[in-house]
Design a protein around this motif. Structure first.
Motif, PDB file in Angstrom:
ATOM      1  N   CYS A  88       0.821  -1.220   0.000  1.00 32.15           N
ATOM      2  CA  CYS A  88       0.000   0.000   0.000  1.00 32.15           C
ATOM      3  C   CYS A  88       0.848   1.260   0.000  1.00 32.15           C
ATOM      4  O   CYS A  88       0.365   2.329   0.388  1.00 32.15           O
ATOM      5  CB  CYS A  88      -0.920   0.017   1.224  1.00 32.15           C
ATOM      6  N   SER A  98       4.424   3.677   0.917  1.00 33.43           N
ATOM      7  CA  SER A  98       5.295   3.989   2.053  1.00 33.43           C
ATOM      8  C   SER A  98       5.020   5.392   2.584  1.00 33.43           C
ATOM      9  O   SER A  98       4.552   6.268   1.857  1.00 33.43           O
ATOM     10  CB  SER A  98       6.767   3.888   1.636  1.00 33.43           C
ATOM     11  N   ARG A 107       6.972   0.903   5.094  1.00 29.49           N
ATOM     12  CA  ARG A 107       6.073   0.280   4.121  1.00 29.49           C
ATOM     13  C   ARG A 107       4.809  -0.239   4.812  1.00 29.49           C
ATOM     14  O   ARG A 107       4.876  -0.770   5.929  1.00 29.49           O
ATOM     15  CB  ARG A 107       6.779  -0.870   3.414  1.00 29.49           C
ATOM     16  N   PHE A 108       3.675  -0.111   4.128  1.00 24.50           N
ATOM     17  CA  PHE A 108       2.396  -0.571   4.660  1.00 24.50           C
ATOM     18  C   PHE A 108       1.857  -1.684   3.767  1.00 24.50           C
ATOM     19  O   PHE A 108       1.875  -1.571   2.536  1.00 24.50           O
ATOM     20  CB  PHE A 108       1.408   0.586   4.741  1.00 24.50           C
ATOM     21  N   ASN A 115      -1.419  -4.499   3.281  1.00 22.09           N
ATOM     22  CA  ASN A 115      -2.797  -4.846   3.614  1.00 22.09           C
ATOM     23  C   ASN A 115      -3.017  -6.345   3.449  1.00 22.09           C
ATOM     24  O   ASN A 115      -3.095  -6.854   2.336  1.00 22.09           O
ATOM     25  CB  ASN A 115      -3.753  -4.059   2.701  1.00 22.09           C
ATOM     26  N   VAL A 118      -3.039   1.967  13.470  1.00 22.55           N
ATOM     27  CA  VAL A 118      -2.070   2.452  12.484  1.00 22.55           C
ATOM     28  C   VAL A 118      -1.196   3.541  13.098  1.00 22.55           C
ATOM     29  O   VAL A 118       0.029   3.548  12.931  1.00 22.55           O
ATOM     30  CB  VAL A 118      -2.790   2.971  11.226  1.00 22.55           C
ATOM     31  N   ARG A 142       2.878   3.307  13.675  1.00 27.43           N
ATOM     32  CA  ARG A 142       3.830   4.289  13.122  1.00 27.43           C
ATOM     33  C   ARG A 142       4.795   4.775  14.217  1.00 27.43           C
ATOM     34  O   ARG A 142       5.973   5.017  13.944  1.00 27.43           O
ATOM     35  CB  ARG A 142       3.081   5.473  12.535  1.00 27.43           C
ATOM     36  N   ILE A 190       8.093  -2.578   8.175  1.00 24.40           N
ATOM     37  CA  ILE A 190       6.802  -2.849   7.539  1.00 24.40           C
ATOM     38  C   ILE A 190       5.712  -2.810   8.608  1.00 24.40           C
ATOM     39  O   ILE A 190       5.856  -3.422   9.675  1.00 24.40           O
ATOM     40  CB  ILE A 190       6.799  -4.231   6.857  1.00 24.40           C
ATOM     41  N   VAL A 191       4.633  -2.089   8.320  1.00 24.05           N
ATOM     42  CA  VAL A 191       3.422  -2.159   9.139  1.00 24.05           C
ATOM     43  C   VAL A 191       2.448  -3.061   8.390  1.00 24.05           C
ATOM     44  O   VAL A 191       1.998  -2.743   7.295  1.00 24.05           O
ATOM     45  CB  VAL A 191       2.809  -0.774   9.377  1.00 24.05           C
ATOM     46  N   PHE A 238      -8.118   0.607   5.885  1.00 26.88           N
ATOM     47  CA  PHE A 238      -6.683   0.681   6.174  1.00 26.88           C
ATOM     48  C   PHE A 238      -5.952   1.437   5.061  1.00 26.88           C
ATOM     49  O   PHE A 238      -5.179   2.368   5.317  1.00 26.88           O
ATOM     50  CB  PHE A 238      -6.138  -0.741   6.318  1.00 26.88           C
ATOM     51  N   LYS A 239      -6.221   1.044   3.818  1.00 25.53           N
ATOM     52  CA  LYS A 239      -5.553   1.699   2.693  1.00 25.53           C
ATOM     53  C   LYS A 239      -5.933   3.170   2.600  1.00 25.53           C
ATOM     54  O   LYS A 239      -5.082   4.021   2.312  1.00 25.53           O
ATOM     55  CB  LYS A 239      -5.901   0.981   1.393  1.00 25.53           C
ATOM     56  N   VAL A 269      -4.033   5.136   5.237  1.00 21.73           N
ATOM     57  CA  VAL A 269      -2.632   5.292   4.847  1.00 21.73           C
ATOM     58  C   VAL A 269      -2.507   6.368   3.767  1.00 21.73           C
ATOM     59  O   VAL A 269      -1.615   7.227   3.819  1.00 21.73           O
ATOM     60  CB  VAL A 269      -2.046   3.943   4.357  1.00 21.73           C
TER      61      VAL A 269
END
Length: 468
Positions: free
Chosen positions: A324, A326, A331-332, A334, A418, A422, A430-431, A453-454, A457
């Motif tokens: 998803c 950064s 980096r995220f 899902n 989230v 962070r 990575i989360v 979530f996306k 972000v």
């Protein structure tokens, strides 16, 4: 076992499956179907669906689960357990009762390739379809992947394959289902409230192979402990079974990795496909999924060249280890589809060289956490527990973390999780949203959770960029 030339139909449930079955039946009313009756259940409140069905000639009954009358065929929606009074009442009133995939199969029984397993079903189903189509053949993904099988029956073209993702709910009531190619990816405890026991759950999965023989191809993960526990029911006489493993099992039909290359052996003939690192799908578990999909596609008639091209071009699906972007070098990812502990462990194994902060929680399924918590402590740098399950997950992680190696935190909801993640993460980390829970404490399903979530972000990224 086919359906009668003309039959009265009972449909249980007013969700997407029930409405799709009723819609098909009403389109054939007076032709193949003599009458359509839909029971919505004791708490059904879909007035719009009821009005639309009744306007087309269906009889709809709501507010009760005591089925009255007599019917030739009953199709039960997957949310209705075969152990429920509602299901038993319908079975008593019907000559035959089945799930929707069985119904669709009996209407159109040619060229079915079926996929089941606790985890990896959707990715593998989509990949099989992709590989078949990359070979210039026609294929449609149906079933639990989101397209109700019966809705695709009338539009099937000549030679088209149905690649069906089948859940344990859908398989539990099958009797005549006979795919020509089928894959069982894994068996780990899940959906115990519906099936009442793990043994019932496993037996539902194994029904996939019940009618298959030496002229078909059954594909299994030869390393999976859950499948190994059922070996006597998998490896039976006059059934052709292909084992997928990281090592060559030495059998006539097999799929494995050799010198970094994906290899399939069918009937003793080896086909070398692509290098493992050419896959866009992350993780060891997806190497297995790719091997399974390649075997299935080749058995359906796909060309080796098409399979190679398709393996290289297939990207992760939404909500399944989906990148998803950064923020500040973090980096995220899902992985909202990970609604059980086994799926989370597979997701964590996909990032062996990264520091991962994993977001865990949601609607608690009540599954045991001891082994899972130990795995998370060993493979994650941090964990943020949120939602309805947060306290139980936090306690399990704290009990497993005897040396203080992992940061453990709590959050009220997904957005808060989230933010907390962070604060724990650094550039290069990575989360990972991989909750190990259902989403119903806050969302309508894992899809809504993943998109939320996306979206958050994206919102954070846009806010930070506007401040620069």
């Amino acid at each position: 076992m086919l359906l009668p030339p003309s039959f009265s139909l009972l449909v249980l449930g007013l969700g997407s499956t029930g409405c799709a079955v009723a819609d098909w039946a009403l389109s054939h009313l007076g032709d193949r179907v003599s009458s359509v009756t839909v029971y919505g259940g004791a708490s059904s409140s879909r007035d719009d669906a009821i009005r639309a069905l009744e306007a087309r000639g269906a009889r709809c009954v709501v507010g009760t689960e005591d089925v009255q009358g007599s019917y030739d065929v009953c199709v039960a929606s997957p949310g209705i357990s075969e152990f429920s009074p509602f299901f038993r009442s319908a079975a008593a009133a019907s000559c035959q009762i089945m799930g929707e995939p069985e119904f669709a199969f009996r209407l159109s029984p040619e060229r079915w390739c079926a996929i089941t397993g606790t985890n990896g079903k959707t990715t593998t189903t989509a990949l099989v379809q992709h590989l078949i189509c990359a070979s210039g053949m026609a294929a449609t993904a149906v079933g639990n992947i989101g397209t109700v099988s019966v809705g695709a029956v009338d539009g099937r073209c000549t030679g088209e394959w149905f690649v069906a993702e089948l859940s344990s709910y859908q398989l539990a009531t099958t009797s005549g289902l006979h795919p020509r190619v089928a894959a069982l990816l894994n068996i780990t405890p899940d959906h115990l409230a519906w099936h009442r026991s793990h043994d019932n759950y496993a037996r539902a999965k194994l029904k996939l192979f019940a009618n298959m023989d030496e002229d078909d191809l059954c594909i299994v993960d030869g390393d999976d402990p859950g499948i190994a526990a059922c070996a006597s029911e998998v490896y039976v006489a006059d059934r052709r079974v292909l084992r997928v493993s990281f090592e060559d099992p030495g059998t006539v039909d097999a799929a494995f990795v050799r010198d970094g290359m994906l290899v399939v052996r069918l009937g003793g003939e080896e086909i070398e496909l692509i290098a493992r690192d050419e896959l866009q799908l992350p993780g060891r578990h997806n190497v297995k999924n790719a091997l399974v999909a390649a075997c299935a596609a080749l058995a359906c008639g796909a060309s080796p060249a098409g399979v190679r091209q398709g393996l290289r071009s297939f990207a992760p699906l939404e909500h399944r280890c989906q990148p998803c972007g950064s923020i500040d070098g973090i980096r995220f990812v899902n992985d909202s589809k990970a609604t059980n502990t086994d799926a989370v462990m597979k997701a964590l194994s996909a990032y062996p060289d990264d520091r991962v902060i994993v977001l865990l929680g949601g609607h608690d399924k009540g599954t045991p956490l001891d082994e899972f918590a130990s795995y998370v402590v060993e493979h994650a740098a941090g964990a943020v527990c949120f939602g309805g399950a947060r306290e139980r997950f936090r306690r399990a992680l704290e009990e497993a973390d005897r040396t203080g190696d992992i940061d453990i935190a709590e959050a009220d909801d997904l957005v808060d999780a989230v933010d907390v993640a962070r604060s724990l993460a650094s550039r290069g980390d990575i989360v990972l949203l991989s909750p190990a829970c259902a989403s119903f404490d806050q969302f309508s399903g894992f899809e809504e959770r993943g998109r939320a979530f996306k979206a958050y972000v994206d919102q954070l990224r846009a806010t930070l960029e506007s401040e620069e």
